[in-house]
Each structure stands twice: as structure tokens, then as C-alpha cells.
Design a protein around this motif. Structure first.
Motif: not given
Ligand SMILES: *Cc1c(COP(=O)(O)O)cnc(C)c1O
Length: 364
Positions: A57-61, A83-89, A129-131, A155-160, A179-181, A184-186
Motif C-alpha cells: 500500500a505504501n513505502g512505510t508498509d 537523518f531520514t524520514f520518520i517512517a524508516t524508524a 540503510p537509507v539511500h 534497504e530503504d530505497c524510497a528515494q532511490a 520502495y515508496s511510490f 513526489s518520489k522519483n
Molecule cells: C517516503 C519515504 C518513506 C515512506 O513512504 P510512504 O510511501 O510515504 O509510506 C520511507 N522512507 C523514506 C526514506 C521516504 O523518503
């Protein structure tokens, strides 16, 4: 007004194909886990040279499902970057595990592999790790530490999407890539969406069950799962965007190069790309001593800018309440005070980049 991301320009460019893709889902009426989700999963797995990709459903999930699939839960610890978005932790805390933070490298804003070992305890189960901003984390030493201590790597690839480390796509190094889609992600859709990639069949099977109410066979439930499926309409949109992600990432890279040319020779720390990495510039992030003056000047010129992230995770109220006061993370804290991200999207023009750079240089 120049926004951080102009999704209208992107839609204008892809409108014919996107409208057709959405229209065909509406005609087919297979709205949940239909053929577009299955095809996108195949296509994303193939991009990584991996066997499995599972939409959610989303990158957090995606991160939550990854932790659950690795059997991480109450009283376990994971090590990640502050140094990342809250979702990672946040996902670790949601399942009763503890997020432990290790400071970052000043050049690429990613977790410093040399700071990880000191954070390992008998409770540590994984490294996340977060990219960040589209630049790969230093995966070889991270994988070495993980192997040595028998830890999972998520790997948190949400931005990469499309980034590479030593010639290999990020997301294909650890046990699982997430991945998060978010729009605004790339690689973004037009709502929420996420995906998990893995080479491990056992993990893939677990995630498929967890994302669908803990059920492999309809109405038979083996786990406490989630309703976390990737929407079919979003999958259809993503397939259009995936087909041109290389062009989009190359346009971002060209824009980054144009920014660097226009801003060179001033008292600004420009983003750097390690020679063995492919940066996809989800964000173009400067370090500035007088950030506020620059942000104000941009705002006065109707140019957006943003601070990702103003407060590091080890200093967030939620984690201070939960874990007590945290050890200082000097590199992260100075980045939080100095970073400023500029408008960045494939359709940004050279003329706009010159205009933005001009405003910044005047404000220094
Ligand atoms: C956007 C993002 C997420 C969360 O993704 P959502 O789809 O908004 O839940 C997790 N980690 C990083 C680094 C993000 O940038």
C-alpha cells in the motif's frame, strides 16, 4: 512559481499513455491485485535482477512488511540512520522493536558504516540503510558487518529508484529492498503505493501472505497480517512511468549537473556523487551556513525550497519520550542545521536552474 516538484508538467508529458492505462483498468474492473500489479511486480523485479517483487500500500508498509518477514518484533533492535524520514524508524517502534541510530557521513548524508559496529548488541537483528536523496549508502562495508554479525539488511530505497552502487541497483544488496511510490518520489504514482523486492523466496512468500490479511488461500489465515495491497490503478500508472524511469533519472542527473555548474565557486557545499555510485537526485540538497537568508530570498522570488530534515530522528519527541535522551550525532545535527533542497524534477529547465542559482548567489 517554481515548485519543488511539478507533477502537472509530468502529467502533461505522459497524459495520453496514463489516461489510456487508467481507462483500461476502469474497463477491466479488476481493481484489487489485478494484471497490472502482477506485471509491475515482474518488471520491477527484473530491473533489479531479482526474482521477486511484491506490491503493497505504501513505502512505510513496505518497511513494516520487511521487518515482519524477517521475524523482527518485540525487544529486537534495528540500526538505522537518524537523518531520514520518520517512517524508516517508526515501523520498528510499531512492532515493539527499538530503533538504534548511528551517525552519517557528511558527504553523502547516509549512515556511516564505521559507526554501526559500536551499536550492535545481542538484540540487534537488522541494519536499515537509507539511500537518502537518491545517493546509495555505502553497501559493501554494510553487508560485511551484517554477514559478520548475522544481521538482516533491509534497504530503504524510497528515494532511490534506479540508483546504483558499484554497477548494481540499490535494493538488490540486502535481504529486502523497500520502495515508496508516493507521488513526489522519483518513481511515484498518483496516490499511495509501495513495493518490496527480494531474492529470497521464503521472504517473498511471507510478504505476499502478510500484505493480504495473513492469508495465502482466501478465507484461511495463518498470520496476523495487513490490508496492504498496491492499487491496480496506481500499478497501471506506475507501469507507464517505469517505462521511462531511465530518461527521468537521466534528466534529473543533467539538472543536477546544471545546478553544480551554475553554483560552483561559491561558499556552498554542493551534493557530491561517489565515483562508484549512480545518484538519481530525488533531491538536490545543498549545505549552507546562512540557510535562512537563502530560503527567504528564494521564497521572495517565488521559488520553492525545503529542509529535509529539520529534526533528526534521535531528537524527535516521539523517540526521546520512548528511549530517553539520545547520544549526540554531530554530523547529522550539523546537516539538519545547514541543508536546503532545491526544486528538482525531470522537466525543470536550464533557464529555471540559472534563475534559481542567481537568486542563491545574490543571497549568500
Ligand atoms: C517516503 C519515504 C518513506 C515512506 O513512504 P510512504 O510511501 O510515504 O509510506 C520511507 N522512507 C523514506 C526514506 C521516504 O523518503
Amino acid at each position: 512559481m517554481i515548485p519543488m516538484v511539478d507533477l502537472k508538467r509530468q502529467y502533461g508529458r505522459l497524459k495520453t499513455e496514463i489516461d489510456k492505462a487508467v481507462g483500461s483498468v476502469l474497463e477491466q474492473t479488476q481493481f484489487i491485485l489485478g494484471p497490472n500489479v502482477a506485471q509491475l511486480e515482474k518488471e520491477v523485479a527484473a530491473c533489479h535482477g531479482l526474482s521477486f517483487a511484491i506490491g503493497c500500500a505504501n513505502g512505510t508498509d513496505a518497511l513494516l512488511l520487511a521487518l515482519r518477514a524477517c521475524d523482527i518484533g518485540a525487544d529486537d533492535e534495528i540500526i538505522t540512520t537518524p537523518f531520514t524520514f520518520i517512517a524508516t524508524a517508526e515501523v520498528a517502534a510499531q512492532i515493539g522493536a527499538k530503533a538504534v541510530f548511528a551517525d552519517i557521513c557528511p558527504d553523502d548524508f547516509n549512515i556511516d558504516p564505521q559507526k554501526i559496529a559500536a551499536k550492535i548488541t545481542p538484540k540487534t537483528k537488522a541494519i536499515i540503510p537509507v539511500h537518502l536523496f537518491g545517493h546509495p549508502a555505502d553497501m559493501d562495508p554494510i553487508m560485511d558487518i551484517a554477514r559478520e554479525h548475522n544481521l538482516r539488511v533491509i534497504e530503504d530505497c524510497a528515494q532511490a529508484f534506479g540508483a546504483q552502487y558499484r554497477g548494481k541497483p540499490t535494493g538488490a544488496f540486502g535481504d529486502i529492498g523497500c520502495y515508496s511510490f508516493f507521488p513526489s518520489k522519483n518513481l511515484g504514482c498518483y496516490g499511495d503505493g509501495g513495493m518490496v523486492v527480494t531474492a529470497n523466496k521464503e521472504i517473498a512468500d511471507k510478504i505476499k501472505v502478510l500484505r493480504n490479511h495473513g492469508s495465502a488461500v482466501r478465507y484461511y489465515h495463518s498470520e496476523v497480517g495487513y490490508n496492504s495491497r498496491l492499487d491496480e490503478i496506481q500499478a497501471a500508472i506506475l507501469r507507464v512511468k517505469l517505462a521511462e524511469i531511465e530518461n527521468a533519472n537521466n534528466a534529473r542527473r543533467a539538472n543536477a549537473a546544471a545546478y553544480c555548474r551554475a553554483l560552483a565557486g561559491h561558499d556552498i557545499v554542493l551534493p557530491s556523487e561517489r565515483p562508484d555510485c549512480r545518484h538519481v537526485y530525488h533531491q538536490f540538497t545543498l549545505r549552507l551556513k546562512n540557510r535562512q537568508a537563502v530560503a527567504d530570498a528564494l521564497s521572495a522570488a517565488e521559488i520553492a525550497s525545503a529542509v529535509y530534515y529539520p529534526v533528526a530522528l534521535h531528537q524527535q519527541e516521539v523517540f526521546v519520550k520512548m528511549y530517553g535522551p539520545q547520544e549526540a550525532m554531530p554530523v547529522t545535527e550539523s546537516c539538519c542545521a545547514e541543508v536546503l533542497s532545491l526544486p528538482m524534477f525531470p522537466e525543470l529547465t536550464e533557464e529555471e536552474i540559472r534563475q534559481i542559482a542567481g537568486v542563491i548567489i545574490n543571497a549568500l
